[in-house]
Write a protein that holds these residues in place. Structure first.
Motif, PDB file in Angstrom:
ATOM      1  N   TYR A  32       7.283  -1.770   7.333  1.00  0.00           N
ATOM      2  CA  TYR A  32       7.512  -1.443   8.749  1.00  0.00           C
ATOM      3  C   TYR A  32       7.497  -2.705   9.610  1.00  0.00           C
ATOM      4  O   TYR A  32       8.393  -2.933  10.434  1.00  0.00           O
ATOM      5  N   HIS A  33       6.473  -3.541   9.433  1.00  0.00           N
ATOM      6  CA  HIS A  33       6.338  -4.740  10.256  1.00  0.00           C
ATOM      7  C   HIS A  33       7.428  -5.768   9.964  1.00  0.00           C
ATOM      8  O   HIS A  33       7.827  -6.515  10.850  1.00  0.00           O
ATOM      9  N   VAL A  34       7.880  -5.819   8.717  1.00  0.00           N
ATOM     10  CA  VAL A  34       8.928  -6.768   8.344  1.00  0.00           C
ATOM     11  C   VAL A  34      10.304  -6.253   8.772  1.00  0.00           C
ATOM     12  O   VAL A  34      11.222  -7.024   9.008  1.00  0.00           O
ATOM     13  N   GLY A  35      10.436  -4.924   8.874  1.00  0.00           N
ATOM     14  CA  GLY A  35      11.691  -4.335   9.312  1.00  0.00           C
ATOM     15  C   GLY A  35      12.665  -4.028   8.195  1.00  0.00           C
ATOM     16  O   GLY A  35      13.873  -3.987   8.427  1.00  0.00           O
ATOM     17  N   VAL A  36      12.151  -3.794   6.984  1.00  0.00           N
ATOM     18  CA  VAL A  36      13.053  -3.473   5.878  1.00  0.00           C
ATOM     19  C   VAL A  36      13.224  -1.978   5.689  1.00  0.00           C
ATOM     20  O   VAL A  36      14.064  -1.547   4.911  1.00  0.00           O
ATOM     21  N   GLY A  37      12.444  -1.168   6.354  1.00  0.00           N
ATOM     22  CA  GLY A  37      12.622   0.281   6.306  1.00  0.00           C
ATOM     23  C   GLY A  37      11.897   0.982   5.183  1.00  0.00           C
ATOM     24  O   GLY A  37      11.221   1.957   5.415  1.00  0.00           O
ATOM     25  N   ARG A  38      12.060   0.512   3.969  1.00  0.00           N
ATOM     26  CA  ARG A  38      11.426   1.181   2.824  1.00  0.00           C
ATOM     27  C   ARG A  38      10.605   0.182   2.024  1.00  0.00           C
ATOM     28  O   ARG A  38      11.011  -0.972   1.840  1.00  0.00           O
ATOM     29  N   ALA A  39       9.482   0.640   1.513  1.00  0.00           N
ATOM     30  CA  ALA A  39       8.565  -0.232   0.772  1.00  0.00           C
ATOM     31  C   ALA A  39       9.187  -0.781  -0.499  1.00  0.00           C
ATOM     32  O   ALA A  39       8.864  -1.890  -0.921  1.00  0.00           O
ATOM     33  N   ASP A  40      10.094  -0.025  -1.131  1.00  0.00           N
ATOM     34  CA  ASP A  40      10.677  -0.517  -2.382  1.00  0.00           C
ATOM     35  C   ASP A  40      11.588  -1.724  -2.157  1.00  0.00           C
ATOM     36  O   ASP A  40      11.876  -2.469  -3.094  1.00  0.00           O
ATOM     37  N   LYS A  41      12.002  -1.971  -0.921  1.00  0.00           N
ATOM     38  CA  LYS A  41      12.829  -3.135  -0.625  1.00  0.00           C
ATOM     39  C   LYS A  41      12.003  -4.418  -0.501  1.00  0.00           C
ATOM     40  O   LYS A  41      12.560  -5.499  -0.347  1.00  0.00           O
ATOM     41  N   LEU A  42      10.688  -4.310  -0.574  1.00  0.00           N
ATOM     42  CA  LEU A  42       9.815  -5.479  -0.459  1.00  0.00           C
ATOM     43  C   LEU A  42       9.726  -6.292  -1.736  1.00  0.00           C
ATOM     44  O   LEU A  42       9.310  -7.449  -1.699  1.00  0.00           O
TER      45      LEU A  42
END
Length: 122
Positions: free
Chosen positions: A32-42
């Motif tokens: 959320y804070h990084v702005g990628v939307g979904r955790a799997d994109k981290l």
């Protein structure tokens, strides 16, 4: 994106609140804070931060059968968030800037050198 994740992780690591007042940093909150939307994109972002020695992720490890990441579990088998450990000190042999002020000074010097080179070539 890795820089944004590093900023959030560093801010969370140095945040004042402790105990119940401290936010629990999990993959969803970080996404959320990084702005990628979904955790799997981290995954690639966290992988880059791990590779440079900035971050250690304490998770459930890798499943030997599937090769996929496993979620950490407590003593009763309930899922628990990964833990993130941030290194606020540069790795051995690092020779780059240590602060934003040093990084900005290096940028300004490089930019000014390019401007001088352009003006000299005209």
């Amino acid at each position: 994106m890795a820089r944004a994740a590093a900023e959030v992780l560093a801010d969370m690591a140095t945040m004042g609140p402790v105990g119940d007042a401290a936010p629990v940093l999990d993959r969803e909150r970080l996404a959320y804070h990084v702005g990628v939307g979904r955790a799997d994109k981290l995954a690639p972002i966290l992988g880059e931060l791990v590779e440079i020695g900035f971050l250690t992720v304490h998770d459930g490890g890798t499943d030997p059968g599937t090769g996929r990441r496993r979620q950490r579990r407590d003593g009763r088998g309930r899922p628990v968030p990964d833990r993130f450990a941030v290194s606020l000190h540069p790795p051995a042999g690092y020779r780059g800037p240590s602060t934003l002020a040093e990084a900005d000074a290096a940028f300004s010097a490089a930019r000014d050198a390019v401007y001088r080179d352009v003006e000299a070539s005209v």
